[in-house]
Design a protein around this motif. Sequence first.
Motif, PDB file in Angstrom:
ATOM      1  N   THR A 119       0.850  -1.194   0.000  1.00 10.80           N
ATOM      2  CA  THR A 119       0.000   0.000   0.000  1.00 10.80           C
ATOM      3  C   THR A 119       0.887   1.247   0.000  1.00 10.80           C
ATOM      4  OG1 THR A 119      -0.136  -0.094   2.415  1.00 10.80           O
ATOM      5  CG2 THR A 119      -1.930  -1.121   1.184  1.00 10.80           C
ATOM      6  N   PRO A 120       1.617   1.492  -1.109  1.00 10.03           N
ATOM      7  CA  PRO A 120       2.598   2.582  -1.121  1.00 10.03           C
ATOM      8  C   PRO A 120       1.990   3.975  -0.938  1.00 10.03           C
ATOM      9  CG  PRO A 120       2.314   1.698  -3.333  1.00 10.03           C
ATOM     10  CD  PRO A 120       1.549   0.805  -2.392  1.00 10.03           C
ATOM     11  N   GLY A 121       0.754   4.164  -1.329  1.00 10.42           N
ATOM     12  CA  GLY A 121       0.132   5.469  -1.181  1.00 10.42           C
ATOM     13  C   GLY A 121      -0.494   5.687   0.184  1.00 10.42           C
ATOM     14  N   LEU A 122      -0.354   4.721   1.059  1.00 14.60           N
ATOM     15  CA  LEU A 122      -1.006   4.767   2.372  1.00 14.60           C
ATOM     16  C   LEU A 122       0.036   4.508   3.451  1.00 14.60           C
ATOM     17  CD1 LEU A 122      -3.855   4.829   3.792  1.00 14.60           C
ATOM     18  CD2 LEU A 122      -3.811   2.352   3.626  1.00 14.60           C
ATOM     19  N   LYS A 123       0.535   5.557   4.059  1.00 12.14           N
ATOM     20  CA  LYS A 123       1.524   5.412   5.139  1.00 12.14           C
ATOM     21  C   LYS A 123       0.755   5.032   6.401  1.00 12.14           C
ATOM     22  CE  LYS A 123       5.775   6.158   6.639  1.00 12.14           C
ATOM     23  NZ  LYS A 123       6.647   5.064   6.685  1.00 12.14           N
ATOM     24  N   LEU A 124       0.747   3.741   6.718  1.00 18.08           N
ATOM     25  CA  LEU A 124      -0.096   3.212   7.793  1.00 18.08           C
ATOM     26  C   LEU A 124       0.153   3.898   9.128  1.00 18.08           C
ATOM     27  CD1 LEU A 124       0.120  -0.577   6.863  1.00 18.08           C
ATOM     28  CD2 LEU A 124      -1.777   0.992   6.427  1.00 18.08           C
ATOM     29  N   SER A 125       1.420   4.054   9.503  1.00 12.75           N
ATOM     30  CA  SER A 125       1.727   4.629  10.810  1.00 12.75           C
ATOM     31  C   SER A 125       1.247   6.080  10.919  1.00 12.75           C
ATOM     32  CB  SER A 125       3.219   4.527  11.118  1.00 12.75           C
ATOM     33  OG  SER A 125       3.977   5.176  10.133  1.00 12.75           O
ATOM     34  N   GLU A 126       1.333   6.827   9.829  1.00 13.12           N
ATOM     35  CA  GLU A 126       0.851   8.215   9.860  1.00 13.12           C
ATOM     36  C   GLU A 126      -0.660   8.268  10.051  1.00 13.12           C
ATOM     37  OE1 GLU A 126       2.149  10.384   6.426  1.00 13.12           O
ATOM     38  OE2 GLU A 126       4.275  10.074   6.893  1.00 13.12           O
ATOM     39  N   HIS A 127      -1.366   7.391   9.338  1.00 11.08           N
ATOM     40  CA  HIS A 127      -2.826   7.348   9.469  1.00 11.08           C
ATOM     41  C   HIS A 127      -3.250   6.919  10.870  1.00 11.08           C
ATOM     42  CE1 HIS A 127      -4.307   8.322   5.438  1.00 11.08           C
ATOM     43  NE2 HIS A 127      -3.162   7.789   5.013  1.00 11.08           N
ATOM     44  N   LEU A 128      -2.506   5.986  11.450  1.00  8.91           N
ATOM     45  CA  LEU A 128      -2.814   5.578  12.827  1.00  8.91           C
ATOM     46  C   LEU A 128      -2.635   6.751  13.788  1.00  8.91           C
ATOM     47  CD1 LEU A 128      -1.242   2.024  13.262  1.00  8.91           C
ATOM     48  CD2 LEU A 128      -3.659   2.632  13.169  1.00  8.91           C
ATOM     49  N   LYS A 129      -1.505   7.412  13.680  1.00 11.52           N
ATOM     50  CA  LYS A 129      -1.232   8.545  14.575  1.00 11.52           C
ATOM     51  C   LYS A 129      -2.281   9.640  14.421  1.00 11.52           C
ATOM     52  CE  LYS A 129       2.431  11.293  16.378  1.00 11.52           C
ATOM     53  NZ  LYS A 129       2.469  12.326  16.928  1.00 11.52           N
ATOM     54  N   ASP A 130      -2.780   9.809  13.198  1.00 15.54           N
ATOM     55  CA  ASP A 130      -3.817  10.811  12.941  1.00 15.54           C
ATOM     56  C   ASP A 130      -5.201  10.348  13.387  1.00 15.54           C
ATOM     57  OD1 ASP A 130      -1.912  12.510  11.882  1.00 15.54           O
ATOM     58  OD2 ASP A 130      -2.348  11.970   9.796  1.00 15.54           O
ATOM     59  N   GLY A 131      -5.314   9.103  13.853  1.00 16.69           N
ATOM     60  CA  GLY A 131      -6.591   8.607  14.372  1.00 16.69           C
ATOM     61  C   GLY A 131      -7.520   8.025  13.326  1.00 16.69           C
ATOM     62  N   ASN A 132      -6.987   7.596  12.192  1.00 15.67           N
ATOM     63  CA  ASN A 132      -7.807   7.010  11.138  1.00 15.67           C
ATOM     64  C   ASN A 132      -8.285   5.620  11.594  1.00 15.67           C
ATOM     65  OD1 ASN A 132      -8.789   5.707   8.813  1.00 15.67           O
ATOM     66  ND2 ASN A 132      -7.408   6.842   7.471  1.00 15.67           N
ATOM     67  N   VAL A 133      -9.546   5.573  12.035  1.00 15.63           N
ATOM     68  CA  VAL A 133     -10.105   4.343  12.603  1.00 15.63           C
ATOM     69  C   VAL A 133     -10.177   3.237  11.555  1.00 15.63           C
ATOM     70  CG1 VAL A 133     -12.142   3.333  13.725  1.00 15.63           C
ATOM     71  CG2 VAL A 133     -11.345   5.602  14.401  1.00 15.63           C
ATOM     72  N   ALA A 134     -10.443   3.580  10.305  1.00 19.27           N
ATOM     73  CA  ALA A 134     -10.505   2.565   9.249  1.00 19.27           C
ATOM     74  C   ALA A 134      -9.171   1.816   9.135  1.00 19.27           C
ATOM     75  CB  ALA A 134     -10.874   3.208   7.914  1.00 19.27           C
ATOM     76  N   VAL A 135      -8.073   2.551   9.202  1.00 19.12           N
ATOM     77  CA  VAL A 135      -6.747   1.920   9.149  1.00 19.12           C
ATOM     78  C   VAL A 135      -6.523   1.081  10.405  1.00 19.12           C
ATOM     79  CG1 VAL A 135      -4.254   2.358   9.132  1.00 19.12           C
ATOM     80  CG2 VAL A 135      -5.753   3.610   7.577  1.00 19.12           C
ATOM     81  N   GLY A 136      -6.955   1.574  11.551  1.00 19.74           N
ATOM     82  CA  GLY A 136      -6.836   0.804  12.793  1.00 19.74           C
ATOM     83  C   GLY A 136      -7.585  -0.510  12.724  1.00 19.74           C
ATOM     84  N   ILE A 137      -8.802  -0.477  12.188  1.00 17.19           N
ATOM     85  CA  ILE A 137      -9.601  -1.705  12.042  1.00 17.19           C
ATOM     86  C   ILE A 137      -8.918  -2.655  11.066  1.00 17.19           C
ATOM     87  CG2 ILE A 137     -11.781  -2.628  11.158  1.00 17.19           C
ATOM     88  CD1 ILE A 137     -13.124  -0.040  12.257  1.00 17.19           C
ATOM     89  N   LEU A 138      -8.467  -2.115   9.943  1.00 14.13           N
ATOM     90  CA  LEU A 138      -7.770  -2.948   8.957  1.00 14.13           C
ATOM     91  C   LEU A 138      -6.580  -3.659   9.592  1.00 14.13           C
ATOM     92  CD1 LEU A 138      -7.083  -3.917   6.048  1.00 14.13           C
ATOM     93  CD2 LEU A 138      -5.694  -1.837   5.854  1.00 14.13           C
ATOM     94  N   LEU A 139      -5.733  -2.910  10.292  1.00 11.19           N
ATOM     95  CA  LEU A 139      -4.544  -3.509  10.902  1.00 11.19           C
ATOM     96  C   LEU A 139      -4.914  -4.512  11.981  1.00 11.19           C
ATOM     97  CD1 LEU A 139      -2.078  -0.508  11.044  1.00 11.19           C
ATOM     98  CD2 LEU A 139      -1.899  -2.577   9.667  1.00 11.19           C
ATOM     99  N   CYS A 140      -5.945  -4.212  12.750  1.00 13.15           N
ATOM    100  CA  CYS A 140      -6.405  -5.148  13.781  1.00 13.15           C
ATOM    101  C   CYS A 140      -6.716  -6.508  13.154  1.00 13.15           C
ATOM    102  CB  CYS A 140      -7.633  -4.572  14.483  1.00 13.15           C
ATOM    103  SG  CYS A 140      -8.317  -5.632  15.783  1.00 13.15           S
ATOM    104  N   PHE A 141      -7.508  -6.479  12.081  1.00 12.77           N
ATOM    105  CA  PHE A 141      -7.895  -7.736  11.446  1.00 12.77           C
ATOM    106  C   PHE A 141      -6.755  -8.385  10.671  1.00 12.77           C
ATOM    107  CE2 PHE A 141     -12.150  -6.086  12.327  1.00 12.77           C
ATOM    108  CZ  PHE A 141     -12.685  -7.210  12.950  1.00 12.77           C
TER     109      PHE A 141
END
Length: 129
Positions: free
Chosen positions: A93-115
């Motif tokens: 997912t090169p266009g999606l910096k996961l750690s940045e989205h997590l730090k910003d509170g992106n719940v969708a990314v959090g749910i994705l990573l959880c699963f």
Amino acid sequence: MIVVDIVVSIIVIIVLQLLGMAVFSWMTPFNDLEELKKGNTAVGLAFGGKFLGTAIILGVSAYTNSSIWHMILWFAVGYVCLIVAYWVLELATPGLKLSEHLKDGNVAVGILLCFVFIGMSFAISSLIV
């Protein structure tokens, strides 16, 4: 003697779980605990998925091995696979910096990573048996 074996096993399991969580925390460019204190739901979901994923691999390793050393070995193998799965997702997912989205509170990314962590731990655990 069996009580001593059980106590030693429990201590090793707790230490491995804590070590596993520490390694995951070191991998993130932010402080997981500080983000949790702030109420960052996305980080909470991802961190919970990491915890459960690590616990699943650890539990299967403990259940399928009669030796503490074999349990530790197979946990290490499974845990490395879980870390690799995270980095493969990061690369996929090169266009999606996961750690940045997590730090910003992106719940969708959090749910994705959880699963991802939970699902991969089940898949990885099937190889440990």
